[in-house]
Write a protein that holds these residues in place. Structure first.
Motif, PDB file in Angstrom:
ATOM      1  N   PRO A  42      14.130  -4.599  -8.051  1.00 19.56           N
ATOM      2  CA  PRO A  42      13.757  -3.141  -8.004  1.00 19.56           C
ATOM      3  C   PRO A  42      13.485  -2.735  -6.867  1.00 19.56           C
ATOM      4  O   PRO A  42      12.799  -3.186  -5.861  1.00 19.56           O
ATOM      5  N   VAL A  43      13.751  -1.432  -6.553  1.00 17.02           N
ATOM      6  CA  VAL A  43      13.600  -0.573  -5.287  1.00 17.02           C
ATOM      7  C   VAL A  43      12.235  -0.386  -4.922  1.00 17.02           C
ATOM      8  O   VAL A  43      11.750  -0.101  -4.220  1.00 17.02           O
ATOM      9  N   GLU A  44      11.365  -0.079  -6.216  1.00 20.22           N
ATOM     10  CA  GLU A  44      10.088   0.245  -6.232  1.00 20.22           C
ATOM     11  C   GLU A  44       9.525  -0.223  -7.290  1.00 20.22           C
ATOM     12  O   GLU A  44       9.938  -0.605  -8.320  1.00 20.22           O
ATOM     13  N   GLY A  45       7.902  -0.395  -7.371  1.00 26.39           N
ATOM     14  CA  GLY A  45       7.071  -1.080  -8.494  1.00 26.39           C
ATOM     15  C   GLY A  45       5.800  -1.233  -8.101  1.00 26.39           C
ATOM     16  O   GLY A  45       5.280  -0.819  -7.091  1.00 26.39           O
ATOM     17  N   GLU A  46       5.202  -1.964  -8.768  1.00 20.73           N
ATOM     18  CA  GLU A  46       3.726  -2.239  -8.635  1.00 20.73           C
ATOM     19  C   GLU A  46       3.430  -3.691  -9.055  1.00 20.73           C
ATOM     20  O   GLU A  46       4.383  -4.395  -9.665  1.00 20.73           O
ATOM     21  N   ILE A  47       2.472  -4.428  -8.231  1.00 19.88           N
ATOM     22  CA  ILE A  47       2.194  -5.662  -8.368  1.00 19.88           C
ATOM     23  C   ILE A  47       0.772  -5.862  -8.570  1.00 19.88           C
ATOM     24  O   ILE A  47      -0.254  -5.366  -7.837  1.00 19.88           O
ATOM     25  N   GLY A  48       0.293  -6.482  -9.668  1.00 22.69           N
ATOM     26  CA  GLY A  48      -1.186  -6.596 -10.222  1.00 22.69           C
ATOM     27  C   GLY A  48      -1.788  -7.606  -9.090  1.00 22.69           C
ATOM     28  O   GLY A  48      -1.368  -8.210  -8.453  1.00 22.69           O
ATOM     29  N   PRO A  49      -3.134  -7.589  -9.376  1.00 22.98           N
ATOM     30  CA  PRO A  49      -4.019  -8.487  -8.458  1.00 22.98           C
ATOM     31  C   PRO A  49      -3.467  -9.951  -8.779  1.00 22.98           C
ATOM     32  O   PRO A  49      -3.490 -10.281 -10.059  1.00 22.98           O
ATOM     33  N   ASN A  50      -3.495 -10.512  -7.634  1.00 23.42           N
ATOM     34  CA  ASN A  50      -3.431 -11.914  -7.547  1.00 23.42           C
ATOM     35  C   ASN A  50      -2.007 -12.127  -8.121  1.00 23.42           C
ATOM     36  O   ASN A  50      -1.996 -13.507  -9.050  1.00 23.42           O
ATOM     37  N   SER A  51      -0.982 -11.685  -8.040  1.00 23.73           N
ATOM     38  CA  SER A  51       0.474 -11.999  -8.805  1.00 23.73           C
ATOM     39  C   SER A  51       1.375 -11.723  -7.727  1.00 23.73           C
ATOM     40  O   SER A  51       1.159 -11.237  -6.662  1.00 23.73           O
ATOM     41  N   SER A  52       2.530 -11.734  -8.247  1.00 25.96           N
ATOM     42  CA  SER A  52       3.677 -11.583  -7.431  1.00 25.96           C
ATOM     43  C   SER A  52       4.806 -10.893  -8.305  1.00 25.96           C
ATOM     44  O   SER A  52       4.996 -10.764  -9.370  1.00 25.96           O
ATOM     45  N   ALA A  53       5.754 -10.298  -7.334  1.00 22.69           N
ATOM     46  CA  ALA A  53       6.832  -9.589  -7.987  1.00 22.69           C
ATOM     47  C   ALA A  53       8.068 -10.275  -7.279  1.00 22.69           C
ATOM     48  O   ALA A  53       8.343 -10.487  -6.274  1.00 22.69           O
ATOM     49  N   GLU A  54       9.201 -10.427  -8.154  1.00 19.94           N
ATOM     50  CA  GLU A  54      10.349 -10.888  -7.912  1.00 19.94           C
ATOM     51  C   GLU A  54      11.469  -9.952  -7.412  1.00 19.94           C
ATOM     52  O   GLU A  54      11.608  -9.025  -8.234  1.00 19.94           O
ATOM     53  N   ILE A  55      12.105 -10.087  -6.438  1.00 18.07           N
ATOM     54  CA  ILE A  55      13.067  -9.195  -5.867  1.00 18.07           C
ATOM     55  C   ILE A  55      14.365  -9.904  -5.675  1.00 18.07           C
ATOM     56  O   ILE A  55      14.443 -11.009  -5.121  1.00 18.07           O
ATOM     57  N   LYS A  56      15.258  -9.221  -6.359  1.00 18.55           N
ATOM     58  CA  LYS A  56      16.647  -9.711  -6.617  1.00 18.55           C
ATOM     59  C   LYS A  56      17.647  -8.863  -5.496  1.00 18.55           C
ATOM     60  O   LYS A  56      17.499  -7.689  -5.403  1.00 18.55           O
ATOM     61  N   VAL A  57      18.274  -9.354  -4.593  1.00 15.18           N
ATOM     62  CA  VAL A  57      19.324  -8.970  -3.531  1.00 15.18           C
ATOM     63  C   VAL A  57      20.643  -9.389  -3.879  1.00 15.18           C
ATOM     64  O   VAL A  57      20.864 -10.613  -3.914  1.00 15.18           O
ATOM     65  N   THR A  58      21.551  -8.373  -4.038  1.00 12.60           N
ATOM     66  CA  THR A  58      22.697  -8.856  -4.375  1.00 12.60           C
ATOM     67  C   THR A  58      23.781  -8.247  -3.311  1.00 12.60           C
ATOM     68  O   THR A  58      23.446  -7.242  -2.727  1.00 12.60           O
ATOM     69  N   PHE A  59      24.732  -9.173  -3.115  1.00 12.78           N
ATOM     70  CA  PHE A  59      25.693  -9.093  -2.040  1.00 12.78           C
ATOM     71  C   PHE A  59      27.037  -8.734  -2.502  1.00 12.78           C
ATOM     72  O   PHE A  59      27.448  -9.638  -3.268  1.00 12.78           O
ATOM     73  N   LYS A  60      27.736  -7.555  -2.322  1.00 20.36           N
ATOM     74  CA  LYS A  60      29.011  -7.272  -2.704  1.00 20.36           C
ATOM     75  C   LYS A  60      30.046  -7.140  -1.549  1.00 20.36           C
ATOM     76  O   LYS A  60      30.177  -5.744  -1.307  1.00 20.36           O
ATOM     77  N   PRO A  61      30.600  -7.878  -1.058  1.00 18.59           N
ATOM     78  CA  PRO A  61      31.584  -7.422   0.307  1.00 18.59           C
ATOM     79  C   PRO A  61      32.765  -6.922  -0.370  1.00 18.59           C
ATOM     80  O   PRO A  61      33.141  -6.987  -1.273  1.00 18.59           O
ATOM     81  N   THR A  62      33.053  -5.809   0.688  1.00 17.10           N
ATOM     82  CA  THR A  62      34.633  -5.315   0.431  1.00 17.10           C
ATOM     83  C   THR A  62      35.660  -5.594   1.053  1.00 17.10           C
ATOM     84  O   THR A  62      36.915  -5.423   0.980  1.00 17.10           O
ATOM     85  N   GLU A  63      35.057  -6.139   2.447  1.00 16.50           N
ATOM     86  CA  GLU A  63      36.208  -6.812   3.362  1.00 16.50           C
ATOM     87  C   GLU A  63      35.608  -8.300   3.779  1.00 16.50           C
ATOM     88  O   GLU A  63      34.679  -8.579   3.578  1.00 16.50           O
ATOM     89  N   ALA A  64      36.846  -8.910   4.327  1.00 14.88           N
ATOM     90  CA  ALA A  64      36.344 -10.282   4.896  1.00 14.88           C
ATOM     91  C   ALA A  64      35.737 -10.039   6.077  1.00 14.88           C
ATOM     92  O   ALA A  64      36.359 -10.409   7.009  1.00 14.88           O
TER      93      ALA A  64
END
Length: 510
Positions: free
Chosen positions: A427-449
């Motif tokens: 997600p582009v924004e959010g909250e993280i609780g105490p003593n925890s972590s947030a998973e971030i997904k990065v997607t790559f979509k090329p349009t050219e070589a």
């Protein structure tokens, strides 16, 4: 006794008694033989008329005052009733003290007051409802002549004169005259009135104020936030108590990075209200300020202290390389934002490394909108020239201005989150609780070589600086391999279709 007839003059003529200059002669009464002889009558002589007796001169006024034959109060009452004695010439005291006489004899310049009133303003403070109190006003005559003063006050259920209203008093030079004012308050609120002192020369208004016991609000002397996360709002609640017997309207103010809500309000008598003091610092360090409470009658200050610190929050990696991806295809990779503190943190992925960079970009976009708006208005003005169409032109201009203002407002409210055509973060924004972590997904979509690179900045509450995440990816075009390198069609007839099959496979074997 008989009456003697008319007398005969020497010339033989006689006059009637009505024309006789002297009194008529009377014949003597008959004599008694035993009575003693009567005295001889004296001849009558006309005496000159005696002048009327002159009245005694009127005594001057000053000796009368000195001899205390007339008191000032009796003189005033006699003057008002027209009963000044004949010794004063019958003109009365008011006629004696005329403006012309006073101007010639007064020692006070015309532009100055004859009376000195003390105090110049009557103020009743700290009164209790329905409890009677009095104050004295002193009148001092600065002139060398007595002064007649009329003391008056409008009718009021709260203020009264102890003496008679609209009464006249003589104020002697140098001798203070006292006026007592009685105040009977109603409910616990403020009152106002006025006392009027009028002479033949001036009219003086003495303001009267009644101010009840001031409202007293209890505030703590100091408020300490201790350690607070940087770039994160911290709040503390204060309980404000009104210990007085009257309602109080308050106004609160403070300085950044401190804040207070509500800033204004009213506290009833012997009542309490809650206010919230906030702290939000953008940089680490120690901060101090003050909270000012103003009730209109008094002000109180509460010292504020806070320290902004960084939390133990970070990214699992600062660099992410996505595997080579064919064009029109996508690939993704994940990373973590780790919160190792006891506070909930809020994060946003931003396109700029600092807030100053965001503000510069917003100003640039606003400057781009304003020239376009001015040019559009000029074009509309040139096109709409006829008077009948002038109203329509003004309508278009107003609508255009509103549209531009709406666009500028939208730019200023834009959070400037990370946005890219090749890399996508979820997600582009959010909250993280105490003593925890947030998973971030990065997607790559090329349009050219091509090889792509980008940087996203993670703005986390509790971290003073934005954490950079560098992204890299390579776009690859299709790799096709045919089953034959050449294709021989042989002899082909004109206008006759011939079909041959050729198989292909991609470089990765699919």
């Amino acid at each position: 006794m008989g009456v003697q007839g008319p007398s005969v003059l020497r010339n033989g003529r006689s006059k009637s008694p009505s024309r006789c200059r002297g009194p008529p002669r009377l014949s003597p009464p008959p004599r008694d033989p035993g009575a003693p002889p009567a005295p001889a009558l004296q001849p009558w002589r006309r005496s000159a008329a005696a002048p009327p007796p002159e009245p005694p001169p009127a005594p001057p006024l000053a000796p009368l005052f000195a001899a205390r034959q007339w008191q000032p109060e009796s003189l005033v009452m006699s003057s008002v009733a027209g009963q000044i004695p004949a010794a004063q010439g019958g003109k009365g005291l008011a006629a004696f003290f005329t403006d012309s006489v006073r101007t010639s004899l007064s020692s006070v310049p015309p532009k100055q007051n004859l009376l000195q009133i003390s105090p110049p303003e009557v103020v009743f403070r700290g009164f209790v409802a329905h409890e009677v109190s009095e104050m004295v006003v002193s009148l001092v005559n600065k002139d060398k002549l007595p002064e007649v003063v009329r003391i008056s006050m409008e009718s009021s259920p709260y203020f009264q004169l102890v003496c008679s209203n609209n009464a006249y008093r003589v104020v002697m030079p140098g001798v203070p005259a006292h006026v007592r004012i009685r105040f009977t308050p109603g409910k616990g609120k403020d009152f106002s009135h006025k006392l009027i002192c009028t002479t033949a020369r001036e009219r003086i208004v003495v303001p009267i104020q009644a101010i009840g016991a001031p409202a007293i609000l209890e505030f703590p002397d100091q408020l300490d936030f201790s350690e607070c996360p940087v770039k994160q709002s911290s709040q503390k609640t204060l309980l404000v108590r009104n210990v007085s017997k009257r309602a109080a309207r308050y106004q609160l103010s403070t300085q950044s990075p401190f804040s207070v809500v509500p800033a204004t309000g009213t506290v009833g008598a012997v009542d309490t209200v809650q206010v919230t003091v906030g702290f939000h610092a953008l940089m680490t360090g120690d901060y101090s300020g003050s909270l000012c409470c103003n009730t209109g009658e008094e002000s109180t200050l509460t010292e504020l202290h806070a320290e902004a610190v960084e939390l133990n929050i970070g990214l699992s990696t600062n660099f992410m390389a996505v595997q080579t991806t064919f064009i029109t295809m996508s690939n993704h990779k994940t990373m973590l934002i780790e919160n190792r503190s006891n506070v909930t943190a809020h994060f946003q992925w931003k396109a700029f490394p600092t807030e100053e960079g965001e503000n510069r970009e917003k100003r640039r976009q606003c400057r781009f909108l304003r020239p376009w708006s001015e040019k559009s208005q000029e074009n509309l003005t040139e096109e709409e020239t006829s008077e009948s169409e002038m109203g329509s032109c003004e309508d278009h201009t107003a609508r255009l201005s509103n549209t531009v203002l709406a666009e500028i407002a939208k730019v200023q409210q834009d959070p400037m989150l990370f946005s890219d055509d090749i890399f996508f973060i979820e997600p582009v924004e959010g909250e993280i609780g105490p003593n925890s972590s947030a998973e971030i997904k990065v997607t790559f979509k090329p349009t050219e070589a091509l090889e792509y690179q980008s940087v996203a900045y993670c703005n986390i509450s509790g971290c003073e600086s934005r954490l950079p995440l560098r992204l890299r990816g390579h776009g690859k075009g299709p790799l096709v391999e045919l089953n034959c390198r050449t294709l021989n069609l042989g002899n082909v007839s004109v206008n006759t279709p011939h079909v041959r099959e050729v198989s292909s496979r991609t470089w990765d074997g699919s």
